[in-house]
Scaffold this motif. Structure first.
Motif, PDB file in Angstrom:
ATOM      1  N   CYS A 109       0.787  -1.059  -0.050  1.00 29.84           N
ATOM      2  CA  CYS A 109      -0.084  -0.206  -0.017  1.00 29.84           C
ATOM      3  C   CYS A 109       0.998   1.258   0.006  1.00 29.84           C
ATOM      4  CB  CYS A 109      -1.005   0.144   1.308  1.00 29.84           C
ATOM      5  SG  CYS A 109      -2.139  -1.239   1.387  1.00 29.84           S
ATOM      6  N   HIS A 110       0.659   2.278  -0.702  1.00 28.88           N
ATOM      7  CA  HIS A 110       1.171   3.427  -0.809  1.00 28.88           C
ATOM      8  C   HIS A 110       0.165   4.389  -0.403  1.00 28.88           C
ATOM      9  CE1 HIS A 110       2.509   7.184  -2.913  1.00 28.88           C
ATOM     10  NE2 HIS A 110       3.510   7.003  -1.904  1.00 28.88           N
ATOM     11  N   PHE A 111       0.077   5.138   0.669  1.00 23.82           N
ATOM     12  CA  PHE A 111      -0.788   5.986   1.234  1.00 23.82           C
ATOM     13  C   PHE A 111      -0.691   7.512   0.739  1.00 23.82           C
ATOM     14  CE2 PHE A 111      -0.525   2.590   4.048  1.00 23.82           C
ATOM     15  CZ  PHE A 111      -1.838   2.223   4.211  1.00 23.82           C
ATOM     16  N   VAL A 112      -1.658   8.082   0.264  1.00 24.82           N
ATOM     17  CA  VAL A 112      -1.553   9.441  -0.339  1.00 24.82           C
ATOM     18  C   VAL A 112      -2.315  10.375   0.260  1.00 24.82           C
ATOM     19  CG1 VAL A 112      -0.725   8.428  -2.526  1.00 24.82           C
ATOM     20  CG2 VAL A 112      -3.269   8.878  -2.249  1.00 24.82           C
ATOM     21  N   ALA A 113      -3.183  10.266   1.312  1.00 25.95           N
ATOM     22  CA  ALA A 113      -3.972  11.128   1.986  1.00 25.95           C
ATOM     23  C   ALA A 113      -4.491  10.523   2.942  1.00 25.95           C
ATOM     24  CB  ALA A 113      -5.081  11.595   1.169  1.00 25.95           C
ATOM     25  N   GLY A 114      -4.621  11.301   4.267  1.00 32.75           N
ATOM     26  CA  GLY A 114      -5.274  10.857   5.613  1.00 32.75           C
ATOM     27  C   GLY A 114      -4.110  10.384   6.444  1.00 32.75           C
ATOM     28  N   PHE A 172       4.286  -2.676   3.303  1.00 35.32           N
ATOM     29  CA  PHE A 172       4.041  -3.959   2.560  1.00 35.32           C
ATOM     30  C   PHE A 172       3.565  -4.876   4.029  1.00 35.32           C
ATOM     31  CE2 PHE A 172       5.488  -8.442   2.292  1.00 35.32           C
ATOM     32  CZ  PHE A 172       5.169  -8.857   1.122  1.00 35.32           C
ATOM     33  N   PHE A 173       2.566  -5.382   3.739  1.00 34.00           N
ATOM     34  CA  PHE A 173       1.829  -6.443   4.821  1.00 34.00           C
ATOM     35  C   PHE A 173       1.878  -7.759   4.231  1.00 34.00           C
ATOM     36  CE2 PHE A 173      -0.570  -2.428   5.316  1.00 34.00           C
ATOM     37  CZ  PHE A 173      -0.667  -2.129   6.651  1.00 34.00           C
ATOM     38  N   PRO A 174       2.646  -8.528   4.966  1.00 34.47           N
ATOM     39  CA  PRO A 174       2.650  -9.864   4.418  1.00 34.47           C
ATOM     40  C   PRO A 174       1.335 -10.797   4.572  1.00 34.47           C
ATOM     41  CG  PRO A 174       3.741  -9.505   6.693  1.00 34.47           C
ATOM     42  CD  PRO A 174       3.395  -8.391   6.094  1.00 34.47           C
ATOM     43  N   ALA A 175       1.319 -11.748   3.799  1.00 33.76           N
ATOM     44  CA  ALA A 175      -0.155 -12.515   4.036  1.00 33.76           C
ATOM     45  C   ALA A 175      -0.201 -12.905   5.284  1.00 33.76           C
ATOM     46  CB  ALA A 175       0.136 -13.714   2.830  1.00 33.76           C
ATOM     47  N   GLY A 176      -1.201 -13.008   6.124  1.00 33.18           N
ATOM     48  CA  GLY A 176      -1.377 -13.372   7.479  1.00 33.18           C
ATOM     49  C   GLY A 176      -1.321 -12.622   8.387  1.00 33.18           C
ATOM     50  N   TRP A 177      -1.147 -11.234   7.832  1.00 34.79           N
ATOM     51  CA  TRP A 177      -0.727 -10.088   9.070  1.00 34.79           C
ATOM     52  C   TRP A 177      -2.291  -9.901   9.559  1.00 34.79           C
ATOM     53  CZ3 TRP A 177      -2.905  -5.608  10.482  1.00 34.79           C
ATOM     54  CH2 TRP A 177      -2.206  -4.752  11.225  1.00 34.79           C
ATOM     55  N   VAL A 178      -2.292  -9.988  10.757  1.00 39.10           N
ATOM     56  CA  VAL A 178      -3.357  -9.841  11.582  1.00 39.10           C
ATOM     57  C   VAL A 178      -3.400  -8.705  12.557  1.00 39.10           C
ATOM     58  CG1 VAL A 178      -5.237 -11.165  13.159  1.00 39.10           C
ATOM     59  CG2 VAL A 178      -4.040 -12.176  11.444  1.00 39.10           C
ATOM     60  N   GLY A 179      -4.458  -7.975  12.687  1.00 39.44           N
ATOM     61  CA  GLY A 179      -4.624  -6.819  13.874  1.00 39.44           C
ATOM     62  C   GLY A 179      -5.761  -6.008  13.674  1.00 39.44           C
ATOM     63  N   GLU A 180      -5.604  -4.776  13.643  1.00 36.55           N
ATOM     64  CA  GLU A 180      -6.631  -3.836  13.468  1.00 36.55           C
ATOM     65  C   GLU A 180      -6.217  -2.442  12.817  1.00 36.55           C
ATOM     66  OE1 GLU A 180      -7.350  -1.291  17.581  1.00 36.55           O
ATOM     67  OE2 GLU A 180      -7.650  -3.514  17.760  1.00 36.55           O
ATOM     68  N   CYS A 181      -7.028  -1.700  12.079  1.00 36.90           N
ATOM     69  CA  CYS A 181      -6.674  -0.600  11.603  1.00 36.90           C
ATOM     70  C   CYS A 181      -7.778   0.611  12.346  1.00 36.90           C
ATOM     71  CB  CYS A 181      -7.173  -0.601  10.177  1.00 36.90           C
ATOM     72  SG  CYS A 181      -6.744   0.972   9.330  1.00 36.90           S
ATOM     73  N   GLU A 182      -7.214   1.597  12.390  1.00 34.24           N
ATOM     74  CA  GLU A 182      -7.918   2.822  13.223  1.00 34.24           C
ATOM     75  C   GLU A 182      -7.563   3.953  12.138  1.00 34.24           C
ATOM     76  OE1 GLU A 182      -9.199   5.323  16.837  1.00 34.24           O
ATOM     77  OE2 GLU A 182      -7.354   4.045  17.116  1.00 34.24           O
ATOM     78  N   VAL A 183      -8.712   4.522  11.338  1.00 34.09           N
ATOM     79  CA  VAL A 183      -8.607   5.584  10.546  1.00 34.09           C
ATOM     80  C   VAL A 183      -8.906   6.679  11.361  1.00 34.09           C
ATOM     81  CG1 VAL A 183      -9.468   6.695   8.241  1.00 34.09           C
ATOM     82  CG2 VAL A 183      -8.965   4.207   8.495  1.00 34.09           C
ATOM     83  N   HIS A 184      -7.762   7.661  11.258  1.00 32.03           N
ATOM     84  CA  HIS A 184      -7.898   8.860  12.122  1.00 32.03           C
ATOM     85  C   HIS A 184      -8.729   9.998  11.178  1.00 32.03           C
ATOM     86  CE1 HIS A 184      -5.599   6.973  15.126  1.00 32.03           C
ATOM     87  NE2 HIS A 184      -4.777   6.899  14.127  1.00 32.03           N
ATOM     88  N   GLU A 185      -8.193  10.224   9.949  1.00 31.16           N
ATOM     89  CA  GLU A 185      -8.577  11.303   8.895  1.00 31.16           C
ATOM     90  C   GLU A 185      -8.763  10.357   7.780  1.00 31.16           C
ATOM     91  OE1 GLU A 185      -6.535  14.770   6.516  1.00 31.16           O
ATOM     92  OE2 GLU A 185      -5.652  14.143   8.248  1.00 31.16           O
ATOM     93  N   THR A 186      -9.819  10.386   6.866  1.00 36.65           N
ATOM     94  CA  THR A 186     -10.090   9.772   5.645  1.00 36.65           C
ATOM     95  C   THR A 186      -8.818   9.413   4.991  1.00 36.65           C
ATOM     96  OG1 THR A 186     -12.486  10.450   5.478  1.00 36.65           O
ATOM     97  CG2 THR A 186     -11.491   9.529   3.621  1.00 36.65           C
TER      98      THR A 186
END
Length: 121
Positions: free
Chosen positions: A67-72, A93-107
């Motif tokens: 993933c390449h993040f361009v905003a937020g 780079f998230f390897p296959a099987g990466w487990v956790g959570e995501c918190e989006v603060h700004e879109t």
């Protein structure tokens, strides 16, 4: 016609498709939208643009994903304690099987490449 699938203005493109509410919500009701650039046979690989509104959810990455993040901004927390803060310009780079959570603060908006390789391969 070109042999290279592409989208112009990927960082500002507005003609995204509503992909709905992010599953496995912990807090908030994040909504996802995006645009596919390419899907291979059997939907592998998959390349596109993803936009997600604020909220927090559980996640498990099924295949290697770049993933390449361009905003937020967002914070990814792996079950093993790893913390990844993303802002514009961050590449992950998230390897296959990466487990956790995501918190989006700004879109947030990113371009992504979901590969063929699954966890355990």
């Amino acid at each position: 016609m070109t042999s290279a699938p592409h989208l112009h203005d990927a960082s500002t493109r507005a003609d995204l498709v509503d992909w709905g509410v992010q599953p496995d919500a912990i807090a908030g009701a994040s909504r996802s939208s995006g645009k596919l650039v390419h899907k291979g046979p059997g939907n592998r690989p998959e390349i596109g643009i993803w936009v997600c509104t604020p909220g927090r959810w559980r996640l498990s990455i099924p295949r290697d994903e770049f993933c390449h993040f361009v905003a937020g901004s967002a914070t990814y927390r792996a079950d093993n304690g790893e913390v990844i803060d993303v802002t514009p310009g961050t590449a992950v780079f998230f390897p296959a099987g990466w487990v956790g959570e995501c918190e989006v603060h700004e879109t947030m908006r990113n371009t992504y490449y979901l590969t063929d390789r699954e966890a355990g391969e």
